[in-house]
Design a protein around this motif. Structure first.
Motif, mmCIF file in Angstrom:
data_model
loop_
_atom_site.group_PDB
_atom_site.id
_atom_site.type_symbol
_atom_site.label_atom_id
_atom_site.label_comp_id
_atom_site.label_asym_id
_atom_site.label_seq_id
_atom_site.Cartn_x
_atom_site.Cartn_y
_atom_site.Cartn_z
ATOM 1 N N TYR A 7 0.817 -1.209 0.000
ATOM 2 C CA TYR A 7 0.000 0.000 0.000
ATOM 3 C C TYR A 7 0.853 1.263 0.000
ATOM 4 O O TYR A 7 0.416 2.307 -0.471
ATOM 5 N N SER A 46 -6.903 8.747 -5.428
ATOM 6 C CA SER A 46 -7.488 7.486 -4.965
ATOM 7 C C SER A 46 -6.396 6.517 -4.502
ATOM 8 O O SER A 46 -6.569 5.820 -3.494
ATOM 9 N N LEU A 49 -5.263 7.572 -1.176
ATOM 10 C CA LEU A 49 -6.262 7.178 -0.172
ATOM 11 C C LEU A 49 -6.139 5.705 0.206
ATOM 12 O O LEU A 49 -6.364 5.344 1.366
ATOM 13 N N VAL A 50 -5.778 4.861 -0.753
ATOM 14 C CA VAL A 50 -5.565 3.435 -0.434
ATOM 15 C C VAL A 50 -4.481 3.311 0.628
ATOM 16 O O VAL A 50 -4.652 2.609 1.627
ATOM 17 N N SER A 51 -3.379 4.008 0.441
ATOM 18 C CA SER A 51 -2.292 3.921 1.424
ATOM 19 C C SER A 51 -2.713 4.510 2.764
ATOM 20 O O SER A 51 -2.322 4.012 3.820
ATOM 21 N N LEU A 52 -3.537 5.549 2.731
ATOM 22 C CA LEU A 52 -3.988 6.177 3.976
ATOM 23 C C LEU A 52 -4.983 5.307 4.734
ATOM 24 O O LEU A 52 -5.150 5.464 5.945
ATOM 25 N N TYR A 53 -5.623 4.387 4.065
ATOM 26 C CA TYR A 53 -6.506 3.442 4.737
ATOM 27 C C TYR A 53 -5.704 2.587 5.726
ATOM 28 O O TYR A 53 -6.171 2.271 6.810
ATOM 29 N N PHE A 54 -4.486 2.247 5.339
ATOM 30 C CA PHE A 54 -3.638 1.391 6.172
ATOM 31 C C PHE A 54 -2.778 2.179 7.148
ATOM 32 O O PHE A 54 -2.404 1.675 8.203
ATOM 33 N N GLU A 55 -2.425 3.390 6.783
ATOM 34 C CA GLU A 55 -1.627 4.278 7.648
ATOM 35 C C GLU A 55 -2.379 5.590 7.754
ATOM 36 O O GLU A 55 -2.060 6.562 7.093
ATOM 37 N N PHE A 56 -3.406 5.623 8.615
ATOM 38 C CA PHE A 56 -4.353 6.735 8.673
ATOM 39 C C PHE A 56 -3.703 8.032 9.128
ATOM 40 O O PHE A 56 -2.888 8.056 10.046
ATOM 41 N N VAL A 61 -6.156 12.476 4.616
ATOM 42 C CA VAL A 61 -7.385 11.874 4.091
ATOM 43 C C VAL A 61 -8.344 12.961 3.617
ATOM 44 O O VAL A 61 -8.944 12.841 2.537
ATOM 45 N N ALA A 65 -9.466 13.178 -0.188
ATOM 46 C CA ALA A 65 -10.889 12.956 -0.462
ATOM 47 C C ALA A 65 -11.449 14.123 -1.272
ATOM 48 O O ALA A 65 -12.183 13.916 -2.260
#
Length: 85
Positions: A7, A46, A49-56, A61, A65
């Motif tokens: 990610y 996008s 954002l995938v990487s931020l899903y795992f490292e918030f 974000v 977004a």
């Protein structure tokens, strides 16, 4: 050695996409009103954002977004413009 998660690679590809898109705009290789500019920006954001899903990270974000939403607005405007032309 530092292990890089998948990610993180996706996120870095997203950053590279956004930067390359902006560079192409400044070099007048992309039209800001064209489909490519908005689509590439949406795709890049996008991926980030995938990487931020795992490292918030909330501020990141929020930025990404809005980047996606505004880029999708540009895509929609392009589609409507083409449909009415």
């Amino acid at each position: 050695p530092m292990d890089t998660a998948w990610y993180d690679i996706v996120g870095m590809l997203g950053v590279a996409t956004i930067i390359a898109t902006y560079l192409l705009l400044q070099l007048e290789r992309l039209d800001a009103g064209g489909l490519g500019y908005s689509a590439l920006n949406a795709a890049g954001a996008s991926m980030v954002l995938v990487s931020l899903y795992f490292e918030f990270n909330l501020p990141a974000v929020v930025v990404e977004a809005f980047w996606v939403l505004i880029s999708l607005l540009g895509v929609a405007k392009y589609v409507v413009r083409r449909a009415t032309a």
